[in-house]
Structures are given as structure tokens and as C-alpha cells.
Write a protein that holds these residues in place. Structure first.
Motif, short mmCIF file in Angstrom:
data_model
loop_
_atom_site.label_atom_id
_atom_site.label_comp_id
_atom_site.label_asym_id
_atom_site.label_seq_id
_atom_site.Cartn_x
_atom_site.Cartn_y
_atom_site.Cartn_z
N LYS A 82 5.69 -28.97 15.03
CA LYS A 82 6.47 -27.72 14.96
C LYS A 82 6.72 -27.29 13.51
O LYS A 82 7.59 -26.44 13.27
N SER A 88 13.54 -19.36 16.85
CA SER A 88 13.36 -19.13 18.28
C SER A 88 14.60 -19.59 19.01
O SER A 88 15.58 -20.05 18.39
N GLU A 90 14.82 -22.15 20.83
CA GLU A 90 14.91 -23.61 20.73
C GLU A 90 15.48 -24.04 19.38
O GLU A 90 16.29 -24.98 19.31
N ALA A 91 15.06 -23.38 18.33
CA ALA A 91 15.57 -23.65 16.99
C ALA A 91 15.95 -22.31 16.36
O ALA A 91 15.07 -21.52 15.99
N TRP A 92 17.24 -22.04 16.28
CA TRP A 92 17.71 -20.72 15.87
C TRP A 92 17.23 -20.33 14.48
O TRP A 92 16.97 -19.15 14.23
N TYR A 95 11.87 -24.16 11.92
CA TYR A 95 11.61 -25.52 11.44
C TYR A 95 11.07 -25.45 10.01
O TYR A 95 10.46 -24.46 9.60
N ASP A 101 14.69 -29.39 12.13
CA ASP A 101 15.46 -28.24 12.58
C ASP A 101 16.29 -27.71 11.42
O ASP A 101 17.19 -28.38 10.92
#
Length: 321
Positions: A82, A88, A90-92, A95, A101
Motif C-alpha cells: 500500500k 481513502s 481505509e486510511a484517511w 500511506y 498509515d
């Protein structure tokens, strides 16, 4: 008889105007006089700038104290599949280049940055204030010697001084020196290079305070130098230093980020905004989110403390309108 009775009654009973005047003057007699800090706090509560900055700082302090409440992910967990993915659900914040993260790292990075800023401010202000008190109170050769000594540090460029001090600390150390040791080195470095500013502020305030009548009266009564300094001069000279400390705290957080960006300050596995910004320098165009979010939090934090310092300065300075 009726007229004389009414006359006696009018003499014995207070008039309505007397009661009203007594009622009107009573609050003024019992109202407590506010001191400098009381008036400042009363003024601060009316300033939107103070309220906004205080709320921001309170939120940042809670994040720094309890990062697990805001981010459950491990900030050092690497998922190379990633790497450099955009923000997104999933990860505001997306990455980074190692698949970590960024949101979790930004949240956890607040602790190291704020701790360094707070302890650097304490060291610089305490050291500078003590030297400024001594120089301003005694004057003469003592003041001249301390002032010349402070000018040596004022004339030293910050980055050059940081390189010399941190290199001295790290001489002979192999491998990772440890998180606590590295943070202590950065705190001491910033404190050593920044104390002359608070020294000058306290010195000027002490020189003004020692000319006041209450200090002369204390000397005439035979009070010791220590009692005069800490019981009379210090309480009346601390206000401008407190204003500087509030503004300097934000500046020192920015200085920590500068040192970490240059590879002189904190280093992995410590998570800080300066390290994150340093990691993003090779991916400014391919993954700009790596720079955007830690830089945004850093700017907001520094701005919040600067706004708080401006509000406190305006409240404490009676000349400000």
C-alpha cells in the motif's frame, strides 16, 4: 397629634432614597479589586482569538496525551503493498513510502513534537529568567558580564549551534542512542540556544521593578537579596516572560521539526512531524499527501500557540487598546 406622630415616624424610619443609596453603594464596597492576572483573565474571556487558540491547543494536548483514542493503527506498521496510496476510507490521510498509515503517524507524532516544545520552553525560560533576574537586580559588572555571555549565544546561528551541540552529544555513541536520550538532547540544544531571549526580557522587567517604591522599602527594612528578588521583583516581572513562553512554545515545536528534517533531531523509530516531513521530500510530486498532512498539523499547532501568545500579550499590556 397626628402631625407630630407622622413626624416622629418619618425621623425613625429611613427614607426610600436613603435605602436606595445604601443599596446602590453596598456592592461597590464589597466588590473585590482584581489584580493584573484577574483583569487579564477577564479580558481574555472576551477575546475570540484566545478562545479559538485555547480550544485548538486543548484538542492537541488531548491528542498528544491519548493518541490511542484517535488512531487505533500502529504508526510503525509497514504494508509495502500500500506504499504511497492516496487518502481513502481505509486510511484517511493515505500511506507513506513504506506503507505506514499517515493518519496514525500524524496523531502519534503530536506527542513527541509537543513534549520537546514544552520541555524546551521550560528549560529556556527558567534558565534565562534566573540569569536575567540576577543581572537586572544587581546591575553593574554582574549585569555586564551576564549580558556579554548571553550575546555569545545570540550571535550563534541556530542551525550551526545545533550541529555543534548535537554532534558533541553523539560523539562516541554507536547505534541508536534511545528515544529518551535523543529527545533530551534536542531539548537541551534548543534550551541552550534560546535562553538569552527570555534572559533579556526578564532583565528589562527586573530593572524596571527594582526602581519601584516597594522594593526600596524592602531594602530599607533590611530584607535579604533573595527575598527581594523572589518575593517582590519576580512576581511583578513574570508577565512579559509568560507571554514570550507562550509564543516560544510554538516556535520550539517548529524548531524540533527543522532539526528532525535536517537529520539532527529526533529519528526513527520516534514518530514526529519533522521526521514525516523529512521522509516526504523525495515524493513531493508523486505522493504530495505525505507532506500535506504533517505540515498542516505542524502549522496549525505553531499558529495556535502564537495566537494564544498574542492574546495574552494584549491582555497583560495596559497600553494595548
Amino acid at each position: 397629634m397626628t402631625d407630630s406622630g407622622e413626624a416622629r415616624q418619618s425621623v425613625l424610619e429611613p427614607s426610600a432614597t436613603t435605602e436606595e443609596s445604601e443599596a446602590g453603594t453596598a456592592p461597590r464596597k464589597t466588590e473585590k479589586q482584581r489584580g493584573l492576572w484577574g483583569e487579564a483573565w477577564r479580558d481574555l474571556r472576551r477575546r475570540p482569538l484566545f478562545i479559538a487558540s485555547a480550544i485548538l491547543i486543548a484538542i492537541l494536548l488531548v491528542i498528544a496525551a491519548f493518541p490511542g483514542l484517535f488512531a487505533s493503527a500502529d504508526p510503525n506498521t509497514q504494508l509495502l503493498s500500500k506504499a504511497r496510496q492516496d487518502p481513502s476510507g481505509e486510511a484517511w490521510f493515505g500511506y507513506d513510502h513504506l506503507g505506514r498509515d499517515i493518519y496514525a503517524r500524524v496523531i502519534h507524532g503530536a506527542r513527541a513534537s509537543i513534549i520537546v516544545g514544552v520541555f524546551s520552553t521550560l528549560l529556556a525560560v527558567l534558565l534565562g529568567s534566573l540569569i536575567g533576574l540576577v543581572g537586572g537586580y544587581f546591575g553593574g559588572k554582574t549585569d555586564s558580564s551576564l549580558s556579554r555571555f548571553a550575546e555569545i549565544f545570540l550571535g550563534l546561528p541556530f542551525v550551526l549551534g545545533a550541529i555543534v551541540i548535537l554532534s558533541t552529544f553523539n560523539a562516541g555513541i554507536e547505534g541508536n542512542p534511545g528515544t529518551v536520550r535523543v529527545m533530551t538532547q534536542v531539548v537541551v540544544t534548543i534550551g541552550i540556544l534560546a535562553w538569552p531571549i527570555s534572559m533579556r526580557i526578564m532583565r528589562s522587567a527586573a530593572i524596571t521593578s527594582k526602581q519601584q517604591d516597594y522594593v526600596k522599602a524592602a531594602k530599607a527594612l533590611g530584607a535579604s537579596h533573595g527575598r527581594i528578588i523572589f518575593r517582590h521583583i519576580l512576581p511583578n516581572s513574570v508577565a512579559p516572560v509568560m507571554v514570550y513562553a507562550t509564543i516560544a512554545l510554538g516556535q520550539f515545536i517548529g524548531l524540533e521539526a527543522t532539526l528532525s528534517y535536517l537529520g539532527l533531531g529526533l529519528r526513527a523509530p520516534v514518530v514526529s512531524w519533522g521526521i514525516m516531513i523529512s521522509d516526504s521530500q523525495n515524493y513531493l510530486f508523486s505522493a504530495p499527501h505525505m507532506l500535506l498532512f504533517p505540515a498542516m498539523f505542524l502549522v496549525i499547532t505553531v499558529l495556535a500557540f502564537v495566537m494564544l501568545g498574542d492574546a495574552v500579550r494584549d491582555a497583560l499590556d495596559p497600553k494595548q487598546s
